[in-house]
Scaffold this motif. Structure first.
Motif, PDB file in Angstrom:
ATOM      1  N   VAL A  74     -38.345-101.699  72.360  1.00  0.00           N
ATOM      2  CA  VAL A  74     -36.944-101.389  72.503  1.00  0.00           C
ATOM      3  C   VAL A  74     -36.527-100.170  71.747  1.00  0.00           C
ATOM      4  O   VAL A  74     -35.692 -99.353  72.252  1.00  0.00           O
ATOM      5  CB  VAL A  74     -36.501-102.584  71.610  1.00  0.00           C
TER       6      VAL A  74
ATOM      7  N   GLU B  22     -43.906-115.289  73.820  1.00  0.00           N
ATOM      8  CA  GLU B  22     -44.605-114.323  74.571  1.00  0.00           C
ATOM      9  C   GLU B  22     -45.545-115.107  75.656  1.00  0.00           C
ATOM     10  O   GLU B  22     -46.128-115.933  75.208  1.00  0.00           O
ATOM     11  CB  GLU B  22     -45.392-113.337  73.654  1.00  0.00           C
ATOM     12  N   LEU B  23     -45.357-114.668  76.911  1.00  0.00           N
ATOM     13  CA  LEU B  23     -46.166-115.324  77.892  1.00  0.00           C
ATOM     14  C   LEU B  23     -47.496-114.925  77.902  1.00  0.00           C
ATOM     15  O   LEU B  23     -48.706-115.725  78.089  1.00  0.00           O
ATOM     16  CB  LEU B  23     -45.484-114.660  79.118  1.00  0.00           C
TER      17      LEU B  23
ATOM     18  N   TYR C  91     -51.330-109.880  74.689  1.00  0.00           N
ATOM     19  CA  TYR C  91     -50.152-109.167  74.079  1.00  0.00           C
ATOM     20  C   TYR C  91     -49.980-109.843  72.742  1.00  0.00           C
ATOM     21  O   TYR C  91     -49.705-109.203  71.567  1.00  0.00           O
ATOM     22  CB  TYR C  91     -48.920-108.967  74.758  1.00  0.00           C
TER      23      TYR C  91
ATOM     24  N   GLY D 179     -39.702-112.236  74.653  1.00  0.00           N
ATOM     25  CA  GLY D 179     -40.369-110.988  74.931  1.00  0.00           C
ATOM     26  C   GLY D 179     -41.035-110.305  73.787  1.00  0.00           C
ATOM     27  O   GLY D 179     -40.328-109.580  73.272  1.00  0.00           O
TER      28      GLY D 179
ATOM     29  N   SER E  10     -40.490-104.913  68.332  1.00  0.00           N
ATOM     30  CA  SER E  10     -39.311-105.596  67.868  1.00  0.00           C
ATOM     31  C   SER E  10     -39.467-106.705  66.891  1.00  0.00           C
ATOM     32  O   SER E  10     -38.444-106.708  65.995  1.00  0.00           O
ATOM     33  CB  SER E  10     -38.357-106.262  69.054  1.00  0.00           C
TER      34      SER E  10
ATOM     35  N   MET F 248     -43.348-100.848  76.590  1.00  0.00           N
ATOM     36  CA  MET F 248     -42.088-101.496  76.837  1.00  0.00           C
ATOM     37  C   MET F 248     -41.375-101.791  75.771  1.00  0.00           C
ATOM     38  O   MET F 248     -40.631-102.771  75.489  1.00  0.00           O
ATOM     39  CB  MET F 248     -42.512-102.713  77.724  1.00  0.00           C
TER      40      MET F 248
ATOM     41  N   ASP G 239     -35.407-110.031  75.978  1.00  0.00           N
ATOM     42  CA  ASP G 239     -36.158-108.879  76.268  1.00  0.00           C
ATOM     43  C   ASP G 239     -37.430-109.377  77.068  1.00  0.00           C
ATOM     44  O   ASP G 239     -38.513-108.806  76.880  1.00  0.00           O
ATOM     45  CB  ASP G 239     -36.335-108.093  75.195  1.00  0.00           C
TER      46      ASP G 239
ATOM     47  N   SER H 213     -41.093-118.751  78.283  1.00  0.00           N
ATOM     48  CA  SER H 213     -39.898-118.745  77.434  1.00  0.00           C
ATOM     49  C   SER H 213     -39.082-119.990  77.430  1.00  0.00           C
ATOM     50  O   SER H 213     -38.796-120.785  76.481  1.00  0.00           O
ATOM     51  CB  SER H 213     -39.167-117.658  77.383  1.00  0.00           C
TER      52      SER H 213
HETATM   53  C1  LIG Z   1     -40.087-105.493  77.497  1.00  0.00           C
HETATM   54  S1  LIG Z   1     -41.642-106.348  76.960  1.00  0.00           S
HETATM   55  C2  LIG Z   1     -40.819-107.008  75.342  1.00  0.00           C
HETATM   56  C3  LIG Z   1     -40.752-105.660  74.430  1.00  0.00           C
HETATM   57  C4  LIG Z   1     -40.523-106.108  72.980  1.00  0.00           C
HETATM   58  N1  LIG Z   1     -39.359-107.198  72.711  1.00  0.00           N
HETATM   59  C5  LIG Z   1     -40.240-104.944  72.046  1.00  0.00           C
HETATM   60  O1  LIG Z   1     -39.411-104.406  72.003  1.00  0.00           O
HETATM   61  O2  LIG Z   1     -41.224-104.424  71.439  1.00  0.00           O
HETATM   62  C6  LIG Z   1     -41.443-107.992  77.826  1.00  0.00           C
HETATM   63  C7  LIG Z   1     -42.415-109.055  77.249  1.00  0.00           C
HETATM   64  O3  LIG Z   1     -41.821-110.321  77.821  1.00  0.00           O
HETATM   65  C8  LIG Z   1     -43.121-111.085  78.222  1.00  0.00           C
HETATM   66  N2  LIG Z   1     -42.685-112.003  79.006  1.00  0.00           N
HETATM   67  C9  LIG Z   1     -42.189-111.821  80.267  1.00  0.00           C
HETATM   68  N3  LIG Z   1     -41.922-113.063  80.803  1.00  0.00           N
HETATM   69  C10 LIG Z   1     -41.907-113.858  80.030  1.00  0.00           C
HETATM   70  C11 LIG Z   1     -41.605-115.276  79.833  1.00  0.00           C
HETATM   71  N4  LIG Z   1     -41.169-116.046  80.905  1.00  0.00           N
HETATM   72  N5  LIG Z   1     -41.773-115.877  78.736  1.00  0.00           N
HETATM   73  C12 LIG Z   1     -42.260-115.351  77.586  1.00  0.00           C
HETATM   74  N6  LIG Z   1     -42.514-113.873  77.639  1.00  0.00           N
HETATM   75  C13 LIG Z   1     -42.467-113.329  78.713  1.00  0.00           C
HETATM   76  C14 LIG Z   1     -44.105-109.833  78.887  1.00  0.00           C
HETATM   77  O4  LIG Z   1     -45.386-110.288  78.777  1.00  0.00           O
HETATM   78  C15 LIG Z   1     -43.651-108.670  77.881  1.00  0.00           C
HETATM   79  O5  LIG Z   1     -44.703-108.652  76.726  1.00  0.00           O
END
Ligand SMILES: C[S@@+](CC[C@H](N)C(=O)[O-])C[C@H]1O[C@@H](n2cnc3c(N)ncnc32)[C@H](O)[C@@H]1O
Length: 281
Positions: free
Chosen positions: A63, A113-114, A118, A87, A93, A61, A164, A142
């Motif tokens: 960027v 990060e949730l 990860y 995220g 990223s 997932m 993200d 977040s």
């Molecule tokens: C699209 S991925 C991020 C990709 C990263 N930014 C990259 O480019 O490598 C989305 C991430 O957001 C996290 N996530 C989802 N909801 C969240 C929240 N409410 N708070 C923090 N992180 C969250 C997910 O667990 C996931 O790891």
């Protein structure tokens, strides 16, 4: 599992990339099993190249290169002392942008990060890239983390924020930052995946006029997440389905935004770049 063993995976040569569960941990082994690990240590670009290579076979997932460049160009322009990302996932990223913030004289990169698994994987790749003293991964929702960063005094304003994470939370998290007065003229937001899978409520919000936002704000804070126009998969992702934002806030409709789509050539997705340019009283 070693890098050699990864060639025995179920669909590595298939056109469709593998979404097998546990591929994030496999990424960690793939990178740490590299024969010339010492040449990679402390080199963010080499870690990113290996992540790109892994991604040729596995759906990740991240960027990616072309959308990533839009954000690194913003970092070069804004030169934030503190940059926040919502995220982290496996840290692609965080490594790409954390290195850019450090190169531009910044102080730190905070990645929210949730998922603790990860975050653990990301930390080990951030460590390998030599960014462990600069990039901090904060585990939790977040909205809770943003609120805590504000209340602790660690982050009083948003300089540059990369969004993200959970798609329906883009708007509610932005409103929380507005509510705390963290969004000020000069603040810049870069939101990923606004075309694919898409984020209609966020685009509508950041592109609205002050008058339009004031009208909506009269109704009070919205209950829950606005999931209008989302694909079901985006709503149900990250095990946040059924949950509600931790804070019910209307945000600050008086903030004036200039917002535009940045779509790399040949990409089906884009980054929405939003600049706060004033406050309308
Ligand atoms: C699209 S991925 C991020 C990709 C990263 N930014 C990259 O480019 O490598 C989305 C991430 O957001 C996290 N996530 C989802 N909801 C969240 C929240 N409410 N708070 C923090 N992180 C969250 C997910 O667990 C996931 O790891």
């Amino acid at each position: 599992m070693s890098a050699q063993n990864s060639s025995t995976l179920p669909h590595p040569e298939a056109a469709e990339k593998s979404r097998e569960p546990g591929r994030e941990m496999k990424l960690l082994h793939f990178i740490y099993d590299q024969p010339k690990l010492e040449e990679i240590r402390g080199n963010p670009q080499k870690v990113l190249q290996l992540m790109d290579k892994f991604e040729e076979k596995y759906h990740m997932m991240t960027v990616g290169i072309s959308k990533g460049k839009i954000v690194t160009d913003l970092i070069n322009e804004v030169k934030p002392k503190i940059m926040i990302e919502l995220g982290c996932y496996t840290g692609y990223s965080a490594i790409l942008f954390g290195e850019a913030v450090r190169r531009n004289g910044g102080e730190k990169y905070l990645s929210l990060e949730l998922n603790p698994e990860y975050a653990a994987i990301a930390n080990m790749l951030i460590e390998l890239a030599g960014l462990r003293d600069f990039v901090r991964v904060i585990v939790g929702r977040s909205d809770d983390s943003l609120d805590r960063l504000y209340r602790s005094g660690e982050v009083k304003k948003i300089e540059l924020m990369f969004i993200d994470h959970y798609k329906p939370a883009y708007t509610t998290d932005l409103k929380l930052c507005e509510h705390h007065g963290m969004v000020v003229p000069g603040s810049v937001l870069a939101a990923d995946n606004v075309l694919y899978p898409g984020n209609p409520p966020y685009l509508e919000y950041v592109r609205s006029t002050v008058e339009q936002k004031r009208e909506v704000a009269k109704k009070g804070p919205s209950k829950g997440y606005d999931t209008t126009g989302f694909r079901e998969r985006a709503v149900n992702s990250f095990q946040l389905q059924g949950s509600v934002p931790s804070f019910e806030v209307v945000g600050n409709p008086n903030l004036v935004y200039h917002s535009e789509l940045n779509q790399p050539e040949g990409s089906n997705d884009a980054i929405e770049v939003t600049r706060c340019v004033g406050v309308q009283e």
